[in-house]
Scaffold this motif. Structure first.
Motif, mmCIF file in Angstrom:
data_model
loop_
_atom_site.group_PDB
_atom_site.id
_atom_site.type_symbol
_atom_site.label_atom_id
_atom_site.label_comp_id
_atom_site.label_asym_id
_atom_site.label_seq_id
_atom_site.Cartn_x
_atom_site.Cartn_y
_atom_site.Cartn_z
ATOM 1 N N GLN A 1 21.656 -27.077 84.615
ATOM 2 C CA GLN A 1 20.615 -27.745 85.394
ATOM 3 C C GLN A 1 19.903 -26.761 86.321
ATOM 4 O O GLN A 1 18.686 -26.811 86.472
ATOM 5 N N LEU A 2 20.664 -25.851 86.940
ATOM 6 C CA LEU A 2 20.047 -24.836 87.789
ATOM 7 C C LEU A 2 19.165 -23.902 86.966
ATOM 8 O O LEU A 2 18.071 -23.531 87.399
ATOM 9 N N ALA A 3 19.621 -23.536 85.773
ATOM 10 C CA ALA A 3 18.827 -22.675 84.904
ATOM 11 C C ALA A 3 17.536 -23.382 84.486
ATOM 12 O O ALA A 3 16.456 -22.786 84.507
ATOM 13 N N ALA A 4 17.647 -24.661 84.142
ATOM 14 C CA ALA A 4 16.460 -25.432 83.745
ATOM 15 C C ALA A 4 15.476 -25.533 84.910
ATOM 16 O O ALA A 4 14.262 -25.363 84.722
ATOM 17 N N PHE A 5 15.989 -25.794 86.101
ATOM 18 C CA PHE A 5 15.124 -25.864 87.297
ATOM 19 C C PHE A 5 14.418 -24.524 87.515
ATOM 20 O O PHE A 5 13.219 -24.492 87.784
ATOM 21 N N GLY A 6 15.168 -23.430 87.383
ATOM 22 C CA GLY A 6 14.579 -22.108 87.550
ATOM 23 C C GLY A 6 13.493 -21.822 86.529
ATOM 24 O O GLY A 6 12.439 -21.274 86.855
ATOM 25 N N LEU A 7 13.742 -22.189 85.263
ATOM 26 C CA LEU A 7 12.743 -21.977 84.216
ATOM 27 C C LEU A 7 11.470 -22.786 84.473
ATOM 28 O O LEU A 7 10.370 -22.306 84.276
ATOM 29 N N LEU B 1 34.671 -25.064 82.358
ATOM 30 C CA LEU B 1 33.694 -25.607 81.406
ATOM 31 C C LEU B 1 32.936 -26.799 82.001
ATOM 32 O O LEU B 1 31.778 -27.029 81.670
ATOM 33 N N LYS B 2 33.583 -27.529 82.911
ATOM 34 C CA LYS B 2 32.927 -28.670 83.556
ATOM 35 C C LYS B 2 31.801 -28.226 84.487
ATOM 36 O O LYS B 2 30.962 -29.042 84.867
ATOM 37 N N THR B 3 31.762 -26.948 84.848
ATOM 38 C CA THR B 3 30.675 -26.453 85.709
ATOM 39 C C THR B 3 29.416 -26.140 84.910
ATOM 40 O O THR B 3 28.340 -25.995 85.493
ATOM 41 N N LEU B 4 29.535 -26.009 83.596
ATOM 42 C CA LEU B 4 28.385 -25.600 82.791
ATOM 43 C C LEU B 4 27.186 -26.542 82.887
ATOM 44 O O LEU B 4 26.050 -26.068 82.945
ATOM 45 N N TRP C 1 27.415 -14.835 93.711
ATOM 46 C CA TRP C 1 27.473 -14.429 92.309
ATOM 47 C C TRP C 1 28.206 -15.424 91.406
ATOM 48 O O TRP C 1 28.169 -15.297 90.188
ATOM 49 N N THR C 2 28.871 -16.407 91.994
ATOM 50 C CA THR C 2 29.769 -17.295 91.251
ATOM 51 C C THR C 2 29.096 -17.970 90.060
ATOM 52 O O THR C 2 29.588 -17.890 88.931
ATOM 53 N N LEU C 3 27.983 -18.637 90.294
ATOM 54 C CA LEU C 3 27.335 -19.380 89.215
ATOM 55 C C LEU C 3 26.766 -18.445 88.150
ATOM 56 O O LEU C 3 26.751 -18.779 86.965
ATOM 57 N N MET C 4 26.318 -17.262 88.560
ATOM 58 C CA MET C 4 25.812 -16.295 87.573
ATOM 59 C C MET C 4 26.942 -15.802 86.674
ATOM 60 O O MET C 4 26.746 -15.623 85.469
ATOM 61 N N ILE C 5 28.128 -15.600 87.249
ATOM 62 C CA ILE C 5 29.285 -15.176 86.451
ATOM 63 C C ILE C 5 29.675 -16.284 85.484
ATOM 64 O O ILE C 5 29.895 -16.040 84.291
ATOM 65 N N LEU C 6 29.747 -17.518 85.976
ATOM 66 C CA LEU C 6 30.077 -18.645 85.098
ATOM 67 C C LEU C 6 29.037 -18.790 83.991
ATOM 68 O O LEU C 6 29.378 -19.055 82.835
ATOM 69 N N PHE C 7 27.763 -18.606 84.327
ATOM 70 C CA PHE C 7 26.665 -18.679 83.360
ATOM 71 C C PHE C 7 26.840 -17.613 82.276
ATOM 72 O O PHE C 7 26.606 -17.879 81.094
ATOM 73 N N GLN C 8 27.254 -16.417 82.646
ATOM 74 C CA GLN C 8 27.424 -15.337 81.680
ATOM 75 C C GLN C 8 28.654 -15.535 80.802
ATOM 76 O O GLN C 8 28.622 -15.253 79.614
ATOM 77 N N ILE C 9 29.740 -16.028 81.378
ATOM 78 C CA ILE C 9 30.944 -16.265 80.566
ATOM 79 C C ILE C 9 30.680 -17.418 79.606
ATOM 80 O O ILE C 9 30.953 -17.317 78.411
#
Length: 110
Positions: free
Chosen positions: A100-106, A92-95, A28-36
């Motif tokens: 990139q993961l979101a773009a790949f998914g899209l 913020l450095k993880t964004l 869930w880590t990246l999804m939480i960071l994505f939402q924050i």
């Protein structure tokens, strides 16, 4: 023309990929960071935004993110309790990674 072969160092305890994954590899880590993201987000907002996560797991993930200094937690002493989460400078450095993961998914999966 000779082809150069890139040789990566072994993925031992000093491996940068291993170090990054130890912080970011939770389900869930990246999804939480994505939402924050760049916002200040309350616990209830995160619970609604990250569908499928249990309260126990969300609390564990948030505590881990705070412990690893990716997220700050601000607790207000009021009733009902109010808790806000925000990414730190390190978080913020993880964004760009999340983006990139979101773009790949899209492009490839959604």
């Amino acid at each position: 023309m000779e082809k150069k072969i890139k040789i990566n160092p072994p993925c031992d305890d000093r491996c940068p990929v291993r170090a990054s994954l130890s912080l970011l590899s939770g389900k869930w880590t990246l999804m939480i960071l994505f939402q924050i993201n760049e916002n200040v987000v309350r616990y209830g907002e995160l619970k609604r935004a990250v569908t499928g996560i249990s309260e126990k797991m969300l609390i564990q993930e948030l505590n881990m993110l705070v412990e690893h200094k990716l997220v700050t937690k601000k607790v207000y002493s009021q009733i009902p309790p109010k808790v806000e989460y925000q990414l730190t400078e390190l978080g913020l450095k993880t964004l760009p990674i999340v983006d990139q993961l979101a773009a790949f998914g899209l492009e490839n999966l959604v």
